[in-house]
Design a protein around this motif. Structure first.
Motif, mmCIF file in Angstrom:
data_model
loop_
_atom_site.group_PDB
_atom_site.id
_atom_site.type_symbol
_atom_site.label_atom_id
_atom_site.label_comp_id
_atom_site.label_asym_id
_atom_site.label_seq_id
_atom_site.Cartn_x
_atom_site.Cartn_y
_atom_site.Cartn_z
ATOM 1 N N SER A 4 1.745 78.650 -3.798
ATOM 2 C CA SER A 4 2.005 79.283 -4.700
ATOM 3 C C SER A 4 3.602 79.824 -4.661
ATOM 4 N N VAL A 5 3.951 80.208 -5.700
ATOM 5 C CA VAL A 5 5.481 80.583 -5.766
ATOM 6 C C VAL A 5 5.710 81.937 -4.691
ATOM 7 N N ARG A 6 4.880 82.802 -4.804
ATOM 8 C CA ARG A 6 4.768 84.111 -3.866
ATOM 9 C C ARG A 6 4.608 83.605 -2.468
ATOM 10 N N GLY A 7 3.774 82.605 -2.365
ATOM 11 C CA GLY A 7 3.546 82.300 -0.908
ATOM 12 C C GLY A 7 4.869 81.494 -0.274
ATOM 13 N N PHE A 8 5.532 80.732 -1.087
ATOM 14 C CA PHE A 8 6.605 80.111 -0.800
ATOM 15 C C PHE A 8 7.786 80.773 -0.100
ATOM 16 N N PHE A 9 7.979 82.325 -0.680
ATOM 17 C CA PHE A 9 8.946 83.195 -0.426
ATOM 18 C C PHE A 9 8.233 83.644 0.965
ATOM 19 N N HIS A 10 7.149 83.927 1.527
ATOM 20 C CA HIS A 10 6.464 84.318 2.624
ATOM 21 C C HIS A 10 6.462 83.294 3.885
ATOM 22 N N ILE A 11 6.705 81.904 3.422
ATOM 23 C CA ILE A 11 6.370 80.867 4.393
ATOM 24 C C ILE A 11 7.542 80.814 5.337
ATOM 25 N N ARG A 12 8.612 81.459 5.177
ATOM 26 C CA ARG A 12 9.896 81.317 5.777
ATOM 27 C C ARG A 12 9.478 81.638 7.438
ATOM 28 N N LYS A 13 8.846 82.837 7.524
ATOM 29 C CA LYS A 13 8.643 83.281 9.038
ATOM 30 C C LYS A 13 7.671 82.077 9.665
ATOM 31 N N ALA A 14 6.708 81.502 9.379
ATOM 32 C CA ALA A 14 5.812 80.554 9.837
ATOM 33 C C ALA A 14 6.834 79.199 10.222
ATOM 34 N N ALA A 15 7.661 78.946 9.257
ATOM 35 C CA ALA A 15 8.637 77.931 9.206
ATOM 36 C C ALA A 15 9.603 78.170 10.555
ATOM 37 N N ARG A 16 10.044 79.401 10.656
ATOM 38 C CA ARG A 16 11.040 79.438 11.829
ATOM 39 C C ARG A 16 10.257 79.433 13.098
ATOM 40 N N LYS A 17 9.076 79.935 13.066
ATOM 41 C CA LYS A 17 8.416 80.136 14.352
ATOM 42 C C LYS A 17 8.024 78.761 14.890
ATOM 43 N N THR A 18 7.717 77.784 14.152
ATOM 44 C CA THR A 18 7.226 76.401 14.518
ATOM 45 C C THR A 18 8.479 75.441 14.327
ATOM 46 N N ARG A 19 9.501 75.702 13.826
ATOM 47 C CA ARG A 19 10.807 74.965 13.749
ATOM 48 C C ARG A 19 10.391 73.756 12.882
ATOM 49 N N VAL A 20 10.065 74.046 11.652
ATOM 50 C CA VAL A 20 9.637 73.347 10.637
ATOM 51 C C VAL A 20 10.595 72.978 9.394
ATOM 52 N N LYS A 21 10.863 72.059 9.088
ATOM 53 C CA LYS A 21 11.836 71.635 7.843
ATOM 54 C C LYS A 21 10.893 71.695 6.789
ATOM 55 N N VAL A 22 11.258 72.721 5.737
ATOM 56 C CA VAL A 22 10.567 72.638 4.515
ATOM 57 C C VAL A 22 11.280 72.221 3.259
ATOM 58 N N LYS A 23 11.189 71.309 2.423
ATOM 59 C CA LYS A 23 11.825 70.665 1.232
ATOM 60 C C LYS A 23 10.961 70.909 -0.154
ATOM 61 N N ILE A 24 11.570 71.371 -0.891
ATOM 62 C CA ILE A 24 10.787 71.415 -2.111
ATOM 63 C C ILE A 24 10.938 69.917 -2.809
ATOM 64 N N ILE A 25 9.481 69.449 -3.339
ATOM 65 C CA ILE A 25 9.535 68.329 -3.734
ATOM 66 C C ILE A 25 9.793 68.654 -5.402
ATOM 67 N N LYS A 26 8.824 69.577 -5.770
ATOM 68 C CA LYS A 26 8.758 69.616 -7.311
ATOM 69 C C LYS A 26 8.328 71.108 -7.284
ATOM 70 N N ARG A 27 8.976 71.661 -8.677
ATOM 71 C CA ARG A 27 8.532 73.099 -9.211
ATOM 72 C C ARG A 27 7.884 72.894 -10.482
ATOM 73 N N CYS A 28 6.554 73.514 -10.111
ATOM 74 C CA CYS A 28 5.772 73.397 -11.309
ATOM 75 C C CYS A 28 5.429 74.811 -11.725
ATOM 76 N N PHE A 29 5.612 75.284 -13.000
ATOM 77 C CA PHE A 29 5.246 76.495 -13.607
ATOM 78 C C PHE A 29 4.692 76.026 -15.216
ATOM 79 N N LEU A 30 3.588 76.489 -15.466
ATOM 80 C CA LEU A 30 2.811 76.326 -16.561
ATOM 81 C C LEU A 30 3.264 77.358 -17.723
ATOM 82 N N CYS A 31 3.608 78.525 -17.199
ATOM 83 C CA CYS A 31 3.891 79.491 -18.251
ATOM 84 C C CYS A 31 5.381 79.098 -19.050
ATOM 85 N N LEU A 32 5.298 79.054 -20.183
ATOM 86 C CA LEU A 32 6.474 78.589 -20.839
ATOM 87 C C LEU A 32 6.886 79.804 -21.586
#
Length: 92
Positions: free
Chosen positions: A53-81
């Motif tokens: 989720s979009v909210r979860g993406f902003f909170h994922i940073r802590k786990a990414a730093r802890k495990t030395r993971v590279k996170v790359k956005i492939i596609k953003r999907c928003f249904l609300c127009l």
């Protein structure tokens, strides 16, 4: 579970690509931090794609730093127009 996925489709979600030797540890830390991940697909030994989720993406940073993971956005999907029409009204 189905309701949660359906709501994330309405609110918006992000397809991400994760690269690291510690994929399982990253997923475990994200779930422990109450970040909802779904459609997790392992592409190779060190790479996986998943939706978050979009909210979860902003909170994922802590786990990414802890495990030395590279996170790359492939596609953003928003249904609300609604947001695009609201921006146009402001400029008139």
């Amino acid at each position: 579970m189905f309701l949660k996925i359906w709501l994330n489709y309405i609110i918006g979600y992000v397809n991400i690509k994760v690269e690291s030797y510690f994929l399982e540890r990253f997923i475990n830390l994200a779930i422990k931090s109450n970040i909802f991940l779904w459609d997790i697909k392992k592409r190779s030994r060190n790479t996986a794609t998943m939706k978050v989720s979009v909210r979860g993406f902003f909170h994922i940073r802590k786990a990414a730093r802890k495990t030395r993971v590279k996170v790359k956005i492939i596609k953003r999907c928003f249904l609300c127009l609604c947001t695009s029409t609201e921006k146009e009204k402001r400029f008139i």
